[in-house]
Design a protein around this motif. Structure first.
Motif, PDB file in Angstrom:
ATOM      1  N   ALA A  93       0.847  -1.199   0.000  1.00  0.00           N
ATOM      2  CA  ALA A  93       0.000   0.000   0.000  1.00  0.00           C
ATOM      3  C   ALA A  93       0.877   1.243   0.000  1.00  0.00           C
ATOM      4  CB  ALA A  93      -0.916   0.002   1.214  1.00  0.00           C
ATOM      5  N   GLU A  94       0.449   2.263  -0.709  1.00  0.00           N
ATOM      6  CA  GLU A  94       1.268   3.463  -0.870  1.00  0.00           C
ATOM      7  C   GLU A  94       1.047   4.489   0.219  1.00  0.00           C
ATOM      8  OE1 GLU A  94       0.545   4.986  -4.766  1.00  0.00           O
ATOM      9  OE2 GLU A  94       1.419   3.242  -5.792  1.00  0.00           O
ATOM     10  N   ASN A  95      -0.054   4.375   0.956  1.00  0.00           N
ATOM     11  CA  ASN A  95      -0.335   5.375   1.987  1.00  0.00           C
ATOM     12  C   ASN A  95      -1.277   4.798   3.040  1.00  0.00           C
ATOM     13  OD1 ASN A  95      -3.102   5.693   0.905  1.00  0.00           O
ATOM     14  ND2 ASN A  95      -2.076   6.755  -0.779  1.00  0.00           N
ATOM     15  N   ALA A  96      -1.591   5.608   4.036  1.00  0.00           N
ATOM     16  CA  ALA A  96      -2.405   5.149   5.162  1.00  0.00           C
ATOM     17  C   ALA A  96      -3.821   4.774   4.739  1.00  0.00           C
ATOM     18  CB  ALA A  96      -2.451   6.229   6.244  1.00  0.00           C
ATOM     19  N   LYS A  97      -4.409   5.550   3.827  1.00  0.00           N
ATOM     20  CA  LYS A  97      -5.773   5.255   3.389  1.00  0.00           C
ATOM     21  C   LYS A  97      -5.830   3.916   2.668  1.00  0.00           C
ATOM     22  CE  LYS A  97      -9.628   6.878   0.554  1.00  0.00           C
ATOM     23  NZ  LYS A  97     -10.602   6.293   1.504  1.00  0.00           N
ATOM     24  N   GLN A  98      -4.884   3.670   1.779  1.00  0.00           N
ATOM     25  CA  GLN A  98      -4.850   2.395   1.072  1.00  0.00           C
ATOM     26  C   GLN A  98      -4.647   1.236   2.047  1.00  0.00           C
ATOM     27  OE1 GLN A  98      -2.156   2.051  -2.223  1.00  0.00           O
ATOM     28  NE2 GLN A  98      -3.016   3.797  -3.326  1.00  0.00           N
ATOM     29  N   THR A  99      -3.792   1.444   3.024  1.00  0.00           N
ATOM     30  CA  THR A  99      -3.539   0.408   4.027  1.00  0.00           C
ATOM     31  C   THR A  99      -4.812   0.072   4.781  1.00  0.00           C
ATOM     32  OG1 THR A  99      -1.254   1.153   4.315  1.00  0.00           O
ATOM     33  CG2 THR A  99      -2.196  -0.192   6.079  1.00  0.00           C
ATOM     34  N   TRP A 100      -5.524   1.114   5.238  1.00  0.00           N
ATOM     35  CA  TRP A 100      -6.774   0.900   5.978  1.00  0.00           C
ATOM     36  C   TRP A 100      -7.803   0.192   5.109  1.00  0.00           C
ATOM     37  CZ3 TRP A 100      -8.145   1.399  10.966  1.00  0.00           C
ATOM     38  CH2 TRP A 100      -9.518   1.263  11.254  1.00  0.00           C
ATOM     39  N   ASP A 101      -7.953   0.643   3.870  1.00  0.00           N
ATOM     40  CA  ASP A 101      -8.950   0.060   2.967  1.00  0.00           C
ATOM     41  C   ASP A 101      -8.636  -1.409   2.675  1.00  0.00           C
ATOM     42  OD1 ASP A 101     -10.271   2.460   2.885  1.00  0.00           O
ATOM     43  OD2 ASP A 101      -9.472   3.072   0.936  1.00  0.00           O
ATOM     44  N   MET A 102      -7.355  -1.738   2.535  1.00  0.00           N
ATOM     45  CA  MET A 102      -6.968  -3.120   2.244  1.00  0.00           C
ATOM     46  C   MET A 102      -7.265  -4.037   3.429  1.00  0.00           C
ATOM     47  SD  MET A 102      -3.397  -2.465   0.162  1.00  0.00           S
ATOM     48  CE  MET A 102      -2.994  -4.190  -0.084  1.00  0.00           C
ATOM     49  N   ILE A 103      -7.000  -3.560   4.632  1.00  0.00           N
ATOM     50  CA  ILE A 103      -7.310  -4.354   5.822  1.00  0.00           C
ATOM     51  C   ILE A 103      -8.818  -4.543   5.956  1.00  0.00           C
ATOM     52  CG2 ILE A 103      -7.223  -4.411   8.354  1.00  0.00           C
ATOM     53  CD1 ILE A 103      -4.573  -2.926   8.196  1.00  0.00           C
ATOM     54  N   GLU A 104      -9.552  -3.458   5.755  1.00  0.00           N
ATOM     55  CA  GLU A 104     -11.017  -3.521   5.870  1.00  0.00           C
ATOM     56  C   GLU A 104     -11.610  -4.489   4.850  1.00  0.00           C
ATOM     57  OE1 GLU A 104     -14.376  -0.219   6.646  1.00  0.00           O
ATOM     58  OE2 GLU A 104     -13.331   0.009   4.740  1.00  0.00           O
ATOM     59  N   ASN A 105     -11.154  -4.397   3.600  1.00  0.00           N
ATOM     60  CA  ASN A 105     -11.680  -5.273   2.548  1.00  0.00           C
ATOM     61  C   ASN A 105     -11.339  -6.732   2.789  1.00  0.00           C
ATOM     62  OD1 ASN A 105     -12.753  -3.070   1.177  1.00  0.00           O
ATOM     63  ND2 ASN A 105     -10.941  -2.795  -0.106  1.00  0.00           N
ATOM     64  N   ALA A 106     -10.168  -6.979   3.384  1.00  0.00           N
ATOM     65  CA  ALA A 106      -9.721  -8.354   3.594  1.00  0.00           C
ATOM     66  C   ALA A 106     -10.393  -9.021   4.780  1.00  0.00           C
ATOM     67  CB  ALA A 106      -8.201  -8.371   3.786  1.00  0.00           C
ATOM     68  N   TYR A 107     -10.697  -8.240   5.831  1.00  0.00           N
ATOM     69  CA  TYR A 107     -11.121  -8.861   7.083  1.00  0.00           C
ATOM     70  C   TYR A 107     -12.528  -8.501   7.543  1.00  0.00           C
ATOM     71  CZ  TYR A 107      -6.213 -10.080   7.434  1.00  0.00           C
ATOM     72  OH  TYR A 107      -4.961 -10.588   7.185  1.00  0.00           O
ATOM     73  N   ARG A 108     -13.062  -7.380   7.099  1.00  0.00           N
ATOM     74  CA  ARG A 108     -14.399  -7.007   7.575  1.00  0.00           C
ATOM     75  C   ARG A 108     -15.454  -7.988   7.088  1.00  0.00           C
ATOM     76  NH1 ARG A 108     -17.343  -1.070   6.992  1.00  0.00           N
ATOM     77  NH2 ARG A 108     -18.979  -1.465   8.521  1.00  0.00           N
ATOM     78  N   GLY A 109     -15.357  -8.371   5.803  1.00  0.00           N
ATOM     79  CA  GLY A 109     -16.311  -9.339   5.263  1.00  0.00           C
ATOM     80  C   GLY A 109     -16.198 -10.678   5.947  1.00  0.00           C
ATOM     81  N   LYS A 110     -14.963 -11.082   6.237  1.00  0.00           N
ATOM     82  CA  LYS A 110     -14.714 -12.352   6.928  1.00  0.00           C
ATOM     83  C   LYS A 110     -15.366 -12.346   8.300  1.00  0.00           C
ATOM     84  CE  LYS A 110     -10.821 -15.027   8.755  1.00  0.00           C
ATOM     85  NZ  LYS A 110      -9.353 -15.054   8.924  1.00  0.00           N
ATOM     86  N   GLU A 111     -15.295 -11.211   8.986  1.00  0.00           N
ATOM     87  CA  GLU A 111     -15.885 -11.096  10.319  1.00  0.00           C
ATOM     88  C   GLU A 111     -17.406 -11.193  10.254  1.00  0.00           C
ATOM     89  OE1 GLU A 111     -14.778 -10.503  14.436  1.00  0.00           O
ATOM     90  OE2 GLU A 111     -13.615 -10.830  12.626  1.00  0.00           O
ATOM     91  N   LYS A 112     -18.007 -10.586   9.216  1.00  0.00           N
ATOM     92  CA  LYS A 112     -19.459 -10.632   9.068  1.00  0.00           C
ATOM     93  C   LYS A 112     -19.937 -12.059   8.803  1.00  0.00           C
ATOM     94  CE  LYS A 112     -20.390  -5.913   7.485  1.00  0.00           C
ATOM     95  NZ  LYS A 112     -20.890  -5.069   6.375  1.00  0.00           N
ATOM     96  N   VAL A 113     -19.190 -12.781   7.961  1.00  0.00           N
ATOM     97  CA  VAL A 113     -19.550 -14.167   7.663  1.00  0.00           C
ATOM     98  C   VAL A 113     -19.507 -15.004   8.931  1.00  0.00           C
ATOM     99  CG1 VAL A 113     -18.799 -16.269   6.464  1.00  0.00           C
ATOM    100  CG2 VAL A 113     -18.812 -14.079   5.259  1.00  0.00           C
ATOM    101  N   LYS A 114     -18.480 -14.791   9.757  1.00  0.00           N
ATOM    102  CA  LYS A 114     -18.365 -15.522  11.015  1.00  0.00           C
ATOM    103  C   LYS A 114     -19.533 -15.225  11.940  1.00  0.00           C
ATOM    104  CE  LYS A 114     -13.485 -16.556  11.724  1.00  0.00           C
ATOM    105  NZ  LYS A 114     -12.356 -16.384  12.650  1.00  0.00           N
ATOM    106  N   LYS A 115     -19.926 -13.950  12.011  1.00  0.00           N
ATOM    107  CA  LYS A 115     -21.022 -13.564  12.895  1.00  0.00           C
ATOM    108  C   LYS A 115     -22.327 -14.225  12.467  1.00  0.00           C
ATOM    109  CE  LYS A 115     -19.307  -9.103  14.569  1.00  0.00           C
ATOM    110  NZ  LYS A 115     -19.514  -7.630  14.593  1.00  0.00           N
ATOM    111  N   VAL A 116     -22.590 -14.223  11.157  1.00  0.00           N
ATOM    112  CA  VAL A 116     -23.812 -14.851  10.650  1.00  0.00           C
ATOM    113  C   VAL A 116     -23.795 -16.346  10.943  1.00  0.00           C
ATOM    114  CG1 VAL A 116     -25.114 -15.415   8.567  1.00  0.00           C
ATOM    115  CG2 VAL A 116     -24.180 -13.118   8.866  1.00  0.00           C
ATOM    116  N   ARG A 117     -22.644 -16.967  10.709  1.00  0.00           N
ATOM    117  CA  ARG A 117     -22.510 -18.399  10.963  1.00  0.00           C
ATOM    118  C   ARG A 117     -22.686 -18.706  12.444  1.00  0.00           C
ATOM    119  NH1 ARG A 117     -23.563 -23.401   9.849  1.00  0.00           N
ATOM    120  NH2 ARG A 117     -21.890 -24.884  10.254  1.00  0.00           N
ATOM    121  N   LEU A 118     -22.111 -17.886  13.306  1.00  0.00           N
ATOM    122  CA  LEU A 118     -22.242 -18.096  14.746  1.00  0.00           C
ATOM    123  C   LEU A 118     -23.678 -17.946  15.216  1.00  0.00           C
ATOM    124  CD1 LEU A 118     -19.094 -16.433  16.372  1.00  0.00           C
ATOM    125  CD2 LEU A 118     -19.834 -18.804  16.573  1.00  0.00           C
TER     126      LEU A 118
END
Length: 207
Positions: A93-118
């Protein structure tokens, strides 16, 4: 500003390292820290970079330098609160915004799937009842299967919740008759604790 940055560094060390699990918990904590340091707005919105500094006025140049400084500080605090496996995903990532967006895109969806499954597994666990022609052993297998599924999605049930399922289905005396001895119950409790410890260890290494 120097004191604020130093204090921010100290506070960042109090935030649990994010390794891929509990994204919501981590993101809420780091957001609070960045907001306290007045860095969140620039992470969320970014800023317009320019390489033609000659054309800028002195005021514009001062603003650009301040934005660059804030960006670097925000990125530093994010790096301080993520583990290596997460860092490797965002290192390009080239900057802080890209870094934040990449983390959010990679893990936020994963967390939602886990919550629904739980949520689904929790409902299934609560509805579990012993069938009329079912043995305690077979019922135990069905219950523990769901319990293990919940554990793999981040929720480890307490032993009391597991035992409650059996006490409701069978009188306590009947359960004790099924077990060869009280020592076996103690051994099962020991194994359950070890299972919880192993699951926590495994979860800490997952991305």
């Amino acid at each position: 500003m120097a004191n604020a940055n130093a204090n921010g560094h100290n506070l960042a060390s109090l935030i649990p390292q994010f390794g891929g699990d509990n994204y919501d918990y981590w993101s809420n904590n780091i957001k609070v820290l960045l907001k306290a340091l007045k860095l969140w707005n620039i992470v969320e919105a970014g800023y317009e970079e320019t390489h033609n500094e000659v054309a800028l006025t002195q005021a514009q140049m001062n603003t650009l330098r301040e934005n660059r400084k804030k960006y670097s500080m925000a990125l530093f605090h994010i790096y301080q609160t993520i583990e290596m496996q997460v860092y490797e995903r965002v290192v390009k990532a080239e900057n802080a915004k890209q870094t934040w967006d990449m983390i959010e895109n990679a893990y936020r969806g994963k967390e939602k799937v886990k919550k629904v499954r739980l949520q689904s597994l929790r409902k299934e666990f609560e509805k579990l009842e012993m069938k009329e022609d079912e043995t305690i052993k077979d019922y135990f297998i069905r219950v523990t299967f769901i319990v293990n599924q919940m554990a793999s999605n981040g929720k480890i049930l307490e032993m009391q919740e597991l035992l409650r399922k059996f006490f409701v289905a069978y009188p306590q005396n009947s359960i004790m008759l099924w077990l060869p001895s009280k020592s076996q119950m103690i051994f099962q409790l020991f194994l359950w604790k070890r299972c919880k410890e192993n699951l926590r260890h495994m979860r800490s290494k997952l991305i």
